[in-house]
Design an enzyme around this catalytic site. Structure first.
Site, PDB file in Angstrom:
ATOM      1  N   SER A 437       1.514 -34.500 -42.080  1.00 51.71           N
ATOM      2  CA  SER A 437       1.926 -35.016 -43.379  1.00 51.71           C
ATOM      3  C   SER A 437       0.982 -34.569 -44.488  1.00 51.71           C
ATOM      4  CB  SER A 437       2.045 -36.540 -43.361  1.00 51.71           C
ATOM      5  OG  SER A 437       1.186 -37.112 -42.429  1.00 51.71           O
ATOM      6  N   HIS A 458       8.748 -32.123 -41.414  1.00 49.88           N
ATOM      7  CA  HIS A 458       8.068 -33.375 -41.728  1.00 49.88           C
ATOM      8  C   HIS A 458       9.046 -34.537 -41.685  1.00 49.88           C
ATOM      9  CE1 HIS A 458       5.910 -36.012 -44.916  1.00 49.88           C
ATOM     10  NE2 HIS A 458       5.451 -36.289 -43.711  1.00 49.88           N
ATOM     11  N   GLU A 470      11.802 -33.224 -44.306  1.00 53.15           N
ATOM     12  CA  GLU A 470      11.298 -32.227 -45.244  1.00 53.15           C
ATOM     13  C   GLU A 470      10.879 -30.998 -44.433  1.00 53.15           C
ATOM     14  OE1 GLU A 470       7.977 -34.001 -47.272  1.00 53.15           O
ATOM     15  OE2 GLU A 470       8.411 -32.935 -49.124  1.00 53.15           O
ATOM     16  N   ASN A 508       5.635 -36.995 -50.425  1.00 57.20           N
ATOM     17  CA  ASN A 508       4.373 -37.732 -50.529  1.00 57.20           C
ATOM     18  C   ASN A 508       3.650 -37.433 -51.845  1.00 57.20           C
ATOM     19  OD1 ASN A 508       4.730 -39.037 -48.146  1.00 57.20           O
ATOM     20  ND2 ASN A 508       3.537 -37.604 -46.926  1.00 57.20           N
TER      21      ASN A 508
HETATM   22  P1  NAD Z   1      -0.197 -41.371 -33.333  1.00 51.94           P
HETATM   23  O1  NAD Z   1      -1.668 -41.552 -33.326  1.00 51.94           O
HETATM   24  O2  NAD Z   1       0.695 -42.544 -33.180  1.00 51.94           O
HETATM   25  O3  NAD Z   1       0.208 -40.331 -32.209  1.00 51.94           O
HETATM   26  C1  NAD Z   1      -0.489 -39.169 -31.899  1.00 51.94           C
HETATM   27  C2  NAD Z   1      -0.311 -38.917 -30.420  1.00 51.94           C
HETATM   28  O4  NAD Z   1      -0.830 -37.620 -30.117  1.00 51.94           O
HETATM   29  C3  NAD Z   1      -1.041 -39.911 -29.526  1.00 51.94           C
HETATM   30  O5  NAD Z   1      -0.148 -40.443 -28.573  1.00 51.94           O
HETATM   31  C4  NAD Z   1      -2.109 -39.078 -28.862  1.00 51.94           C
HETATM   32  O6  NAD Z   1      -2.417 -39.513 -27.558  1.00 51.94           O
HETATM   33  C5  NAD Z   1      -1.468 -37.712 -28.864  1.00 51.94           C
HETATM   34  N1  NAD Z   1      -2.450 -36.635 -28.737  1.00 51.94           N
HETATM   35  C6  NAD Z   1      -3.632 -36.521 -29.378  1.00 51.94           C
HETATM   36  N2  NAD Z   1      -4.261 -35.397 -28.978  1.00 51.94           N
HETATM   37  C7  NAD Z   1      -3.462 -34.787 -28.095  1.00 51.94           C
HETATM   38  C8  NAD Z   1      -3.548 -33.585 -27.354  1.00 51.94           C
HETATM   39  N3  NAD Z   1      -4.626 -32.798 -27.436  1.00 51.94           N
HETATM   40  N4  NAD Z   1      -2.550 -33.262 -26.528  1.00 51.94           N
HETATM   41  C9  NAD Z   1      -1.461 -34.065 -26.432  1.00 51.94           C
HETATM   42  N5  NAD Z   1      -1.322 -35.208 -27.115  1.00 51.94           N
HETATM   43  C10 NAD Z   1      -2.308 -35.569 -27.935  1.00 51.94           C
HETATM   44  O7  NAD Z   1       0.117 -40.591 -34.688  1.00 51.94           O
HETATM   45  P2  NAD Z   1       1.499 -40.470 -35.469  1.00 51.94           P
HETATM   46  O8  NAD Z   1       1.557 -41.498 -36.503  1.00 51.94           O
HETATM   47  O9  NAD Z   1       2.597 -40.340 -34.497  1.00 51.94           O
HETATM   48  O10 NAD Z   1       1.282 -39.089 -36.220  1.00 51.94           O
HETATM   49  C11 NAD Z   1       1.394 -37.860 -35.573  1.00 51.94           C
HETATM   50  C12 NAD Z   1       1.508 -36.748 -36.592  1.00 51.94           C
HETATM   51  O11 NAD Z   1       2.622 -37.009 -37.436  1.00 51.94           O
HETATM   52  C13 NAD Z   1       0.324 -36.615 -37.523  1.00 51.94           C
HETATM   53  O12 NAD Z   1       0.146 -35.242 -37.811  1.00 51.94           O
HETATM   54  C14 NAD Z   1       0.746 -37.361 -38.748  1.00 51.94           C
HETATM   55  O13 NAD Z   1       0.114 -36.922 -39.921  1.00 51.94           O
HETATM   56  C15 NAD Z   1       2.195 -37.013 -38.797  1.00 51.94           C
HETATM   57  N6  NAD Z   1       3.059 -37.936 -39.548  1.00 51.94           N
HETATM   58  C16 NAD Z   1       2.852 -39.289 -39.458  1.00 51.94           C
HETATM   59  C17 NAD Z   1       3.665 -40.129 -40.163  1.00 51.94           C
HETATM   60  C18 NAD Z   1       3.493 -41.611 -40.061  1.00 51.94           C
HETATM   61  O14 NAD Z   1       4.083 -42.333 -40.855  1.00 51.94           O
HETATM   62  N7  NAD Z   1       2.739 -42.109 -39.124  1.00 51.94           N
HETATM   63  C19 NAD Z   1       4.702 -39.621 -40.947  1.00 51.94           C
HETATM   64  C20 NAD Z   1       4.907 -38.237 -41.001  1.00 51.94           C
HETATM   65  C21 NAD Z   1       4.060 -37.413 -40.285  1.00 51.94           C
END
Ligand code: NAD
Length: 727
Positions: A437, A458, A470, A508
């Site tokens: 994001s 996204h 997006e 965003n």
């Molecule tokens: P989260 O922390 O809930 O999930 C991340 C997951 O990735 C975890 O389950 C973790 O164990 C796993 N992980 C970490 N390192 C790893 C690896 N080396 N190999 C395999 N798995 C691994 O985070 P999230 O909120 O799901 O966000 C994930 C991505 O999405 C981020 O880049 C975030 O910026 C993006 N994003 C988040 C949102 C939101 O609202 N939370 C919205 C849009 C985009």
């Protein structure tokens, strides 16, 4: 070839078939209505015709009025719209009275409708004018009047007939919420008469047996009383007063269609049926002439659909996804796995530990169980969807994936590592997408051996509910990657926008200044209730403070720190940080912590604004005018959208408007920030932005583009509309 054709059978039943050439769904055009009128006249005049059945040559009955035609009708001004609507009214009234002598109620010809499938908008208003409605037993069919969803209301008699048929209370959810039902539920609600295996055969039988009495609508019979009572009947009074308050509470008075609909219902209930139709037509004209309905139809129907159909898709063969690999089974990865599996795509869901991957899959189990408990899914469907998701830690399972969506931690080095591992396992022509994001796509692409196949997709949270996706092009992203992302988004039935790579992309980038402006005002001592209400009275679904609580204060702190590090001295949001850092220090992290700008009860239900705000940021004696607060909140978002366009992040204002409404709820009545600025007019927008800049500083600096437009008398849609590229 015409939209309606008529055939008379040996028993004297005239079957009128609606089958618009070259379209998969019937929509009513003015020519179509004229043809139907001629056929009805012919059938009523033909002594050998005993009755009429109106049906469709397609699998569905009709999707509604051609909204492009509605847009066209407005060219003729208010009188043109009114005359057009009244022509439709007289056609439907002619069908309803079917040639009977109005005094004796005798001599009419029975007319029934046979619906093979979906019947929406005018596709239901027409049947409502006939004497009996038969629907096929087709649970996939949707029946209802969804006009309110695009900023209008049923104006071809649907409003008047439904209220007289079901009463104001019974008709309310169908008219005010645009609620759609399957045939069984539509019958239970009294919207249609029968659900049968073969509706044409049943309708034929019925018209052959119908008596004069069967043809008289309750409202044309002597002694008719509206179900639930008319407005000045004690029970009716309660309904009307309650409905008025409820609608105002929900819409804050910014949706002209809801208000006009209520007025048409209320005023129509006080007068005879034909006068009520005229009142309905007048309110319908009033709504159509309001710029909000033009903007809503344009953004929420015409342009949304154009984007979903690939208006900005580069030329490339079909890129439908068969097998997707999702890296990271956290909140986002789990949601992306669910929507993909629901779309029939095979999913490999990878996380660092097996139990984390399993938890990601369990998220789908939870959603499906909930759907089953609400009778929206079945055990078979659940088993089918879950069988498509393979949770694992093994990258070798990614073999054969044609798309990867990466959703691991927001950390460039973790992302680089999983990119390399996945690329070693996937086919050479697979596309790799990141769900980051905040991190620039072009930087993340450096970890890829195939940057032209690297792209941003996204999603917004929660993935299963949010309609927007997006798509972000990095510097080296090639056209096939864009086509792939668009085809994927189409498969999972969301709406895409395609933007270029820049800090916070588009959504965003615009939402953050909105949140910050609200937070900044708290720091200045503006009454927080005023801030929240100012936003809601502009039609924002959530005030900025509530929205910060929803997305969490710690996320705000994280973004603030990263932005400050990236921008150095140019960083201008220290007054915002002062407020959110202070909340974070006190553990008030937002809704998830049950404490933020608002208080929450034990169950996490939002209570009032936190009383501590007043102690920490005492209210200043001189509170601003409501309009000033509204201008600050709306311009914070809209000017950022203009800058995104000016800088080439956005290439198409249609995406800017649709993305704003679906992505962060930008006042839907306005049609989006560009439509809103067009309503204000560029000259007035410049005046307001200049005032805000003088009073509050350069974050409101008027973009040169807006100034140029004001000088030339241009509007955004005049200059960049209908897919004209901005760049
Ligand atoms: P989260 O922390 O809930 O999930 C991340 C997951 O990735 C975890 O389950 C973790 O164990 C796993 N992980 C970490 N390192 C790893 C690896 N080396 N190999 C395999 N798995 C691994 O985070 P999230 O909120 O799901 O966000 C994930 C991505 O999405 C981020 O880049 C975030 O910026 C993006 N994003 C988040 C949102 C939101 O609202 N939370 C919205 C849009 C985009």
């Amino acid at each position: 070839m015409t939209d309606f054709t008529m055939k008379k059978d040996a028993d004297g039943v005239a079957i009128i078939t609606w089958d618009v050439p070259g379209k998969s769904m019937n929509v009513l055009s003015l020519d179509g209505a004229a043809t139907l009128n001629t056929l009805i006249d012919e059938a009523l005049a033909d002594a050998t015709v005993k009755g009429i059945v109106i049906t469709s040559g397609k699998k569905d009955f009709a999707g509604g009025m051609d909204l492009n035609v509605i847009a066209g009708m407005k060219q003729g001004g208010a009188q043109g719209v009114f005359d057009g609507v009244m022509t439709l009214h007289s056609l439907l009234r002619k069908i309803e009275l079917a040639g009977m002598d109005f005094k004796t109620k005798k001599g009419g010809k029975p007319i029934a409708t046979a619906l093979p499938g979906t019947a929406l908008g005018i596709g239901l208003e027409l049947p409502l004018s006939t004497h009996r409605i038969f629907a096929a037993d087709n649970p996939k069919a949707k029946i209802g009047l969804p006009e309110i969803m695009v900023g209008i209301f049923p104006g071809a008699g649907g409003t008047t007939r439904l209220v007289r048929k079901l009463g104001a209370m019974g008709a309310a959810p169908l008219l005010l919420e645009g609620k759609l039902s399957d045939p069984a539920k539509a019958k239970a609600a009294g919207l249609i008469d029968e659900v049968v295996a073969d509706p044409v055969a049943a309708a034929r039988d019925w018209v052959l047996k119908a008596t004069d009495a069967d043809l008289v609508k309750p409202w044309d019979a002597k002694g008719y009383k509206m179900p639930g009572g008319e407005p000045y009947h004690p029970a009716g009074f309660m309904t009307f007063v309650g409905a008025s308050a409820m609608v105002h509470g929900k819409t804050m008075g910014v949706y002209p269609a809801a208000k006009a609909l209520l007025s048409a219902v209320y005023e129509g209930a006080l007068v005879p049926f034909d006068t009520a139709l005229k009142i309905e037509a007048r309110w319908f004209t009033n709504v159509l002439m309001n710029p909000s309905s033009t903007a809503m139809i344009r953004s929420l129907f015409i342009n949304k659909e154009a984007l979903e159909k690939g208006a900005n898709r580069p030329e490339a063969p079909d890129q439908s996804v068969k097998k997707v690999g999702i890296l990271g089974a956290g909140m986002m990865g789990a949601g992306i796995a669910y929507v993909s599996a629901m779309a029939g795509i095979e999913v490999v869901l990878i996380d660092a530990a097996q139990d984390a991957a399993e938890r990601g899959k369990a998220y789908s189990t939870g959603l499906l169980d909930k759907a089953i408990s609400r009778r929206k899914s079945s055990e078979e469907k659940k088993a089918e969807v879950l069988a498509r998701i393979t949770p694992t830690t093994d990258y070798a399972a990614l073999s054969g994936c044609d798309l990867i969506v990466e959703a691991v931690f927001e950390d460039p080095s973790v992302k680089a590592e999983v990119t390399k591992k996945a690329e070693a396992a996937i086919p050479a022509d697979a596309i790799f997408a990141t769900n980051t994001s905040t991190l620039p796509i072009s930087d993340l692409a450096k970890a890829s051996a195939r940057p032209e196949q690297f792209i941003g997709i996204h999603f917004f949270s929660p993935v299963d509910k949010m309609l927007l996706v997006e798509i972000i092009k990095g510097r080296e992203t090639g056209p096939r990657a864009v086509a792939k992302a668009l085809d994927f988004v189409r498969q999972i039935r969301k709406t895409p926008i395609v933007v270029n790579d820049a800090r916070f992309f588009y959504a965003n980038r615009c939402i953050i200044p909105y949140l910050n402006e609200g937070i900044r005002m708290v720091g200045e001592g503006v009454n927080p209730t005023l801030i929240e209400n100012a936003a809601k009275l502009m039609g924002m679904p959530l005030g900025p403070l509530q929205l910060v609580d929803e997305t969490s204060i710690d996320l705000g702190v994280k973004i603030a720190k990263a932005t400050r590090a990236a921008m150095g001295d140019a960083y201008a949001d220290a007054p915002v940080d002062e407020v959110i850092f202070k909340l974070a220090d006190q553990g008030r992290m937002g809704r998830k912590a049950k404490a933020g700008f608002y208080d929450y009860d034990e169950a996490g239900k939002r209570q009032g604004l936190w009383s501590g705000l007043e102690q920490q940021w005492p209210e200043s004696d001189a509170q601003p005018e409501l309009t000033e607060v509204q201008h600050r909140l709306m311009f914070a978002q809209s000017l950022e959208a203009v800058r995104a366009l000016d800088e080439g992040v956005l290439e198409d204002i249609r995406e800017g408007d649709v993305g704003a409404i679906l992505g962060w709820g930008f006042a839907p009545w306005s049609g989006g920030p560009f439509s809103w600025l067009d309503m204000l007019g560029a000259a007035r927008a410049v005046e307001i932005a200049d005032d805000l800049t003088a009073k509050f500083g350069p974050r409101f600096a008027t973009p040169q583009l807006l100034r140029d437009m004001a000088a030339k008398g241009d509007s955004f849609y005049g200059r960049f509309g209908a897919g004209k590229k901005a760049a």
